[in-house]
Design a protein around this motif. Structure first.
Motif, PDB file in Angstrom:
ATOM      1  N   SER A   1       0.842  -1.184   0.000  1.00 58.77           N
ATOM      2  CA  SER A   1       0.000   0.000   0.000  1.00 58.77           C
ATOM      3  C   SER A   1       0.880   1.238   0.000  1.00 58.77           C
ATOM      4  O   SER A   1       2.106   1.145   0.143  1.00 58.77           O
ATOM      5  CB  SER A   1      -0.908   0.011   1.238  1.00 58.77           C
ATOM      6  N   VAL A   2       0.257   2.391  -0.157  1.00 55.97           N
ATOM      7  CA  VAL A   2       1.012   3.638  -0.112  1.00 55.97           C
ATOM      8  C   VAL A   2       1.641   3.836   1.259  1.00 55.97           C
ATOM      9  O   VAL A   2       2.762   4.351   1.372  1.00 55.97           O
ATOM     10  CB  VAL A   2       0.096   4.836  -0.466  1.00 55.97           C
ATOM     11  N   ASP A   3       0.958   3.410   2.317  1.00 53.59           N
ATOM     12  CA  ASP A   3       1.539   3.545   3.659  1.00 53.59           C
ATOM     13  C   ASP A   3       2.831   2.749   3.777  1.00 53.59           C
ATOM     14  O   ASP A   3       3.818   3.228   4.354  1.00 53.59           O
ATOM     15  CB  ASP A   3       0.534   3.082   4.717  1.00 53.59           C
ATOM     16  N   GLU A   4       2.826   1.529   3.233  1.00 49.59           N
ATOM     17  CA  GLU A   4       4.029   0.697   3.279  1.00 49.59           C
ATOM     18  C   GLU A   4       5.133   1.290   2.404  1.00 49.59           C
ATOM     19  O   GLU A   4       6.302   1.290   2.772  1.00 49.59           O
ATOM     20  CB  GLU A   4       3.699  -0.731   2.824  1.00 49.59           C
ATOM     21  N   GLU A   5       4.754   1.791   1.235  1.00 44.57           N
ATOM     22  CA  GLU A   5       5.746   2.399   0.347  1.00 44.57           C
ATOM     23  C   GLU A   5       6.300   3.681   0.948  1.00 44.57           C
ATOM     24  O   GLU A   5       7.477   4.005   0.772  1.00 44.57           O
ATOM     25  CB  GLU A   5       5.112   2.674  -1.024  1.00 44.57           C
ATOM     26  N   THR A   6       5.448   4.412   1.670  1.00 41.01           N
ATOM     27  CA  THR A   6       5.906   5.636   2.335  1.00 41.01           C
ATOM     28  C   THR A   6       6.986   5.309   3.361  1.00 41.01           C
ATOM     29  O   THR A   6       8.032   5.968   3.432  1.00 41.01           O
ATOM     30  CB  THR A   6       4.734   6.355   3.024  1.00 41.01           C
ATOM     31  N   LYS A   7       6.730   4.282   4.167  1.00 43.11           N
ATOM     32  CA  LYS A   7       7.702   3.878   5.177  1.00 43.11           C
ATOM     33  C   LYS A   7       9.044   3.529   4.533  1.00 43.11           C
ATOM     34  O   LYS A   7      10.109   3.927   5.025  1.00 43.11           O
ATOM     35  CB  LYS A   7       7.154   2.677   5.958  1.00 43.11           C
ATOM     36  N   ARG A   8       8.984   2.827   3.423  1.00 44.51           N
ATOM     37  CA  ARG A   8      10.212   2.417   2.732  1.00 44.51           C
ATOM     38  C   ARG A   8      10.928   3.611   2.114  1.00 44.51           C
ATOM     39  O   ARG A   8      12.145   3.756   2.222  1.00 44.51           O
ATOM     40  CB  ARG A   8       9.860   1.382   1.651  1.00 44.51           C
ATOM     41  N   LYS A   9      10.164   4.486   1.455  1.00 43.46           N
ATOM     42  CA  LYS A   9      10.766   5.637   0.784  1.00 43.46           C
ATOM     43  C   LYS A   9      11.372   6.629   1.775  1.00 43.46           C
ATOM     44  O   LYS A   9      12.422   7.218   1.512  1.00 43.46           O
ATOM     45  CB  LYS A   9       9.725   6.342  -0.085  1.00 43.46           C
ATOM     46  N   VAL A  10      10.696   6.852   2.894  1.00 42.70           N
ATOM     47  CA  VAL A  10      11.228   7.782   3.894  1.00 42.70           C
ATOM     48  C   VAL A  10      12.535   7.243   4.456  1.00 42.70           C
ATOM     49  O   VAL A  10      13.502   7.995   4.660  1.00 42.70           O
ATOM     50  CB  VAL A  10      10.202   8.022   5.018  1.00 42.70           C
ATOM     51  N   ARG A  11      12.594   5.941   4.681  1.00 44.30           N
ATOM     52  CA  ARG A  11      13.837   5.337   5.180  1.00 44.30           C
ATOM     53  C   ARG A  11      14.965   5.484   4.150  1.00 44.30           C
ATOM     54  O   ARG A  11      16.098   5.815   4.497  1.00 44.30           O
ATOM     55  CB  ARG A  11      13.611   3.861   5.502  1.00 44.30           C
ATOM     56  N   ILE A  12      14.644   5.277   2.866  1.00 40.64           N
ATOM     57  CA  ILE A  12      15.644   5.429   1.820  1.00 40.64           C
ATOM     58  C   ILE A  12      16.133   6.869   1.754  1.00 40.64           C
ATOM     59  O   ILE A  12      17.333   7.137   1.637  1.00 40.64           O
ATOM     60  CB  ILE A  12      15.075   4.992   0.459  1.00 40.64           C
ATOM     61  N   ALA A  13      15.197   7.810   1.836  1.00 40.34           N
ATOM     62  CA  ALA A  13      15.571   9.222   1.785  1.00 40.34           C
ATOM     63  C   ALA A  13      16.435   9.612   2.980  1.00 40.34           C
ATOM     64  O   ALA A  13      17.428  10.336   2.830  1.00 40.34           O
ATOM     65  CB  ALA A  13      14.313  10.088   1.745  1.00 40.34           C
ATOM     66  N   THR A  14      16.067   9.115   4.148  1.00 40.07           N
ATOM     67  CA  THR A  14      16.873   9.379   5.338  1.00 40.07           C
ATOM     68  C   THR A  14      18.285   8.837   5.139  1.00 40.07           C
ATOM     69  O   THR A  14      19.282   9.513   5.453  1.00 40.07           O
ATOM     70  CB  THR A  14      16.237   8.719   6.574  1.00 40.07           C
ATOM     71  N   GLY A  15      18.366   7.630   4.603  1.00 38.17           N
ATOM     72  CA  GLY A  15      19.672   7.038   4.319  1.00 38.17           C
ATOM     73  C   GLY A  15      20.433   7.804   3.261  1.00 38.17           C
ATOM     74  O   GLY A  15      21.666   7.834   3.274  1.00 38.17           O
ATOM     75  N   GLY A  16      19.702   8.439   2.335  1.00 33.59           N
ATOM     76  CA  GLY A  16      20.357   9.237   1.315  1.00 33.59           C
ATOM     77  C   GLY A  16      21.101  10.417   1.908  1.00 33.59           C
ATOM     78  O   GLY A  16      22.250  10.701   1.538  1.00 33.59           O
ATOM     79  N   PHE A  17      20.463  11.133   2.841  1.00 33.73           N
ATOM     80  CA  PHE A  17      21.134  12.266   3.496  1.00 33.73           C
ATOM     81  C   PHE A  17      22.316  11.779   4.333  1.00 33.73           C
ATOM     82  O   PHE A  17      23.368  12.425   4.379  1.00 33.73           O
ATOM     83  CB  PHE A  17      20.135  13.018   4.371  1.00 33.73           C
ATOM     84  N   GLN A  18      22.138  10.637   4.971  1.00 38.91           N
ATOM     85  CA  GLN A  18      23.230  10.053   5.745  1.00 38.91           C
ATOM     86  C   GLN A  18      24.405   9.713   4.829  1.00 38.91           C
ATOM     87  O   GLN A  18      25.574   9.988   5.158  1.00 38.91           O
ATOM     88  CB  GLN A  18      22.730   8.792   6.460  1.00 38.91           C
ATOM     89  N   ALA A  19      24.095   9.123   3.670  1.00 37.56           N
ATOM     90  CA  ALA A  19      25.143   8.724   2.728  1.00 37.56           C
ATOM     91  C   ALA A  19      25.869   9.933   2.154  1.00 37.56           C
ATOM     92  O   ALA A  19      27.097   9.912   1.974  1.00 37.56           O
ATOM     93  CB  ALA A  19      24.533   7.891   1.606  1.00 37.56           C
ATOM     94  N   ILE A  20      25.145  11.000   1.835  1.00 32.08           N
ATOM     95  CA  ILE A  20      25.771  12.198   1.281  1.00 32.08           C
ATOM     96  C   ILE A  20      26.802  12.760   2.252  1.00 32.08           C
ATOM     97  O   ILE A  20      27.886  13.194   1.854  1.00 32.08           O
ATOM     98  CB  ILE A  20      24.696  13.248   0.938  1.00 32.08           C
ATOM     99  N   ARG A  21      26.472  12.715   3.521  1.00 30.88           N
ATOM    100  CA  ARG A  21      27.425  13.211   4.517  1.00 30.88           C
ATOM    101  C   ARG A  21      28.640  12.299   4.617  1.00 30.88           C
ATOM    102  O   ARG A  21      29.775  12.770   4.686  1.00 30.88           O
ATOM    103  CB  ARG A  21      26.743  13.328   5.876  1.00 30.88           C
ATOM    104  N   ARG A  22      28.428  10.994   4.610  1.00 30.37           N
ATOM    105  CA  ARG A  22      29.537  10.060   4.770  1.00 30.37           C
ATOM    106  C   ARG A  22      30.386   9.945   3.506  1.00 30.37           C
ATOM    107  O   ARG A  22      31.535   9.504   3.563  1.00 30.37           O
ATOM    108  CB  ARG A  22      28.996   8.690   5.185  1.00 30.37           C
ATOM    109  N   LEU A  23      29.806  10.303   2.374  1.00 31.34           N
ATOM    110  CA  LEU A  23      30.546  10.250   1.115  1.00 31.34           C
ATOM    111  C   LEU A  23      30.882  11.654   0.616  1.00 31.34           C
ATOM    112  O   LEU A  23      31.014  11.891  -0.588  1.00 31.34           O
ATOM    113  CB  LEU A  23      29.709   9.513   0.058  1.00 31.34           C
ATOM    114  N   ALA A  24      31.033  12.586   1.541  1.00 28.71           N
ATOM    115  CA  ALA A  24      31.282  13.991   1.199  1.00 28.71           C
ATOM    116  C   ALA A  24      32.442  14.187   0.220  1.00 28.71           C
ATOM    117  O   ALA A  24      32.355  15.054  -0.672  1.00 28.71           O
ATOM    118  CB  ALA A  24      31.517  14.804   2.475  1.00 28.71           C
TER     119      ALA A  24
END
Length: 400
Positions: free
Chosen positions: A261-284
């Motif tokens: 469902s969209v709720d499940e996809e939202t949970k997955r996408k938000v986690r990916i996006a959060t990880g994206g910001f984390q990765a940008i910092r670690r791969l500066a």
């Protein structure tokens, strides 16, 4: 006031260009570059002798329902059985996964299981699992995906050039006519992503592996921080950072169902996006084009802009457009641009309303999924700023 409107107009078009470049322009630019610049030779699709030894690692937290099919899928691979080892990582599972795998070990000599009662998280489990791997190549794949039978052979074949340090397969979404907008949009998104990855690989390197199916030279694996959210992305980019290429094998694919469902996809996408910001910092360091050249160009264009820039441009575009509408000397262009944005967001809203209905009106899927992805990125940014991130599994239900 005239200066204010002029600045607003310049900023509007600048932001509009960033949005266009992020989602369409980069695809056009890299397509042209691949044709103008001699890229890499067509990679082999079949491994050559002597065949390297391979370990397939399957992280599986409470995935008992998927284990029989996944295990059979691994055993059905065309790669020689005497060269293939299986390592299922099920730490913290409480659904009978350990008992089931133990019952299969007697018949499968190459099957090993890493279990435990404490749920330490996927990254900790993967780091521990890699300590047990002695084969030339390690392949990671999710428990809830089905691989084509030639997947391992085709991944291994791409390691023929010594310059290749990792290989990612293709993620495919199995959709049906009854899928929600989230499911159909996810499928469209991954088809476009596959095109970009093909272009990336031909130009220089893939910028980020698909966690559903990717392989690394075991000797190049570096332990990942325990709170890492996008382990596949960090692992593959750190290998690229060391000067190796990440190759793409679209003929080796992992098939999975879309989110339930969209709720499940939202949970997955938000986690990916959060990880994206984390990765940008670690791969500066990768933000330095002068130091990393093509890798930085691809990384910034394909990932950084999509995660850290464009989502913030969209609301600014609407606000700037509203300001420009108040200009007494304004043209019809600003009115047209404003209503174009309004209609696009209305279409996204209709897509949201219809997201769980059985409809074939796919006209709203693209605007819905576009807006949905960017809203999830903004939510991921807020989550990242709050901190307290964990690398533990967060399962999302998939459609049946």
């Amino acid at each position: 006031m005239t200066l204010l409107y002029s600045l607003a107009a310049v900023l509007f078009w600048g932001l509009a260009f960033v949005v266009f470049y992020t989602y369409l322009g980069y695809g056009i630019v890299i397509w042209v570059l691949v044709r103008l610049r001699r890229g890499h030779a067509t990679p082999p699709t079949e491994p050559t002798e002597p065949l390297p030894s391979v370990t397939m690692i399957v992280p599986a937290y409470n995935e008992r329902d998927y284990l029989p099919a996944k295990l059979d899928n691994c055993l059905a691979q065309t790669y020689p059985a005497d060269k293939l080892n299986l390592l299922f990582v099920i730490e913290g599972s409480t659904d009978g996964s350990a008992e089931y795998l133990a019952s299969r070990q007697a018949d499968i000599p190459g099957l090993a299981v890493l279990s435990g009662t404490e749920r330490l998280g996927k990254i900790v489990a993967m780091n521990r699992a890699m300590e047990q791997v002695s084969t030339d190549i390690t392949i990671f794949t999710d428990a809830n995906t089905t691989l084509n039978l030639e997947a391992i052979s085709r991944l291994v074949a791409r390691f023929a050039p010594a310059s290749v340090g990792a290989v990612t397969g293709e993620k495919r979404i199995s959709t049906e006519g009854k899928e929600s907008a989230a499911g159909s949009g996810e499928g469209l998104y991954w088809r476009y992503e596959s095109f970009l990855k093909k272009m990336d690989a031909q130009l220089y390197t893939i910028v980020g592996a698909a966690g559903e199916l990717f392989a690394v030279r075991t000797a190049l694996y570096e332990p990942v921080e325990p709170d890492t959210l996008l382990d596949d992305f960090i692992i593959s980019l750190r290998i690229a950072q060391r000067g190796y290429r990440v190759e793409y094998a679209p003929d080796a694919y992992a098939l999975e169902r879309p989110s339930h469902s969209v709720d499940e996809e939202t949970k997955r996408k938000v986690r990916i996006a959060t990880g994206g910001f984390q990765a940008i910092r670690r791969l500066a360091p990768l933000l330095s084009v002068g130091r990393y050249g093509w890798l930085s160009f691809q990384y910034i264009s394909h990932r950084v802009l999509r995660w850290a820039v464009t989502p913030f441009c969209l609301p600014l575009l609407l606000l700037l457009n509203l300001l420009l509408l108040t200009n007494p000397a304004g043209s019809m262009l600003w009115t047209a641009m404003f209503w174009a944005q309004v209609l696009f967001y209305l279409a996204a809203g209709v897509g949201y309303i219809l997201e769980n209905r059985q409809t074939r009106w796919k006209l709203t899927f693209v605007p819905f999924y576009f807006v949905f992805m960017n809203v999830c990125v903004l939510a991921g940014f807020i989550r990242y700023q709050r901190g307290g991130l964990s690398g533990k599994w967060e399962k999302s239900r998939r459609a049946i």
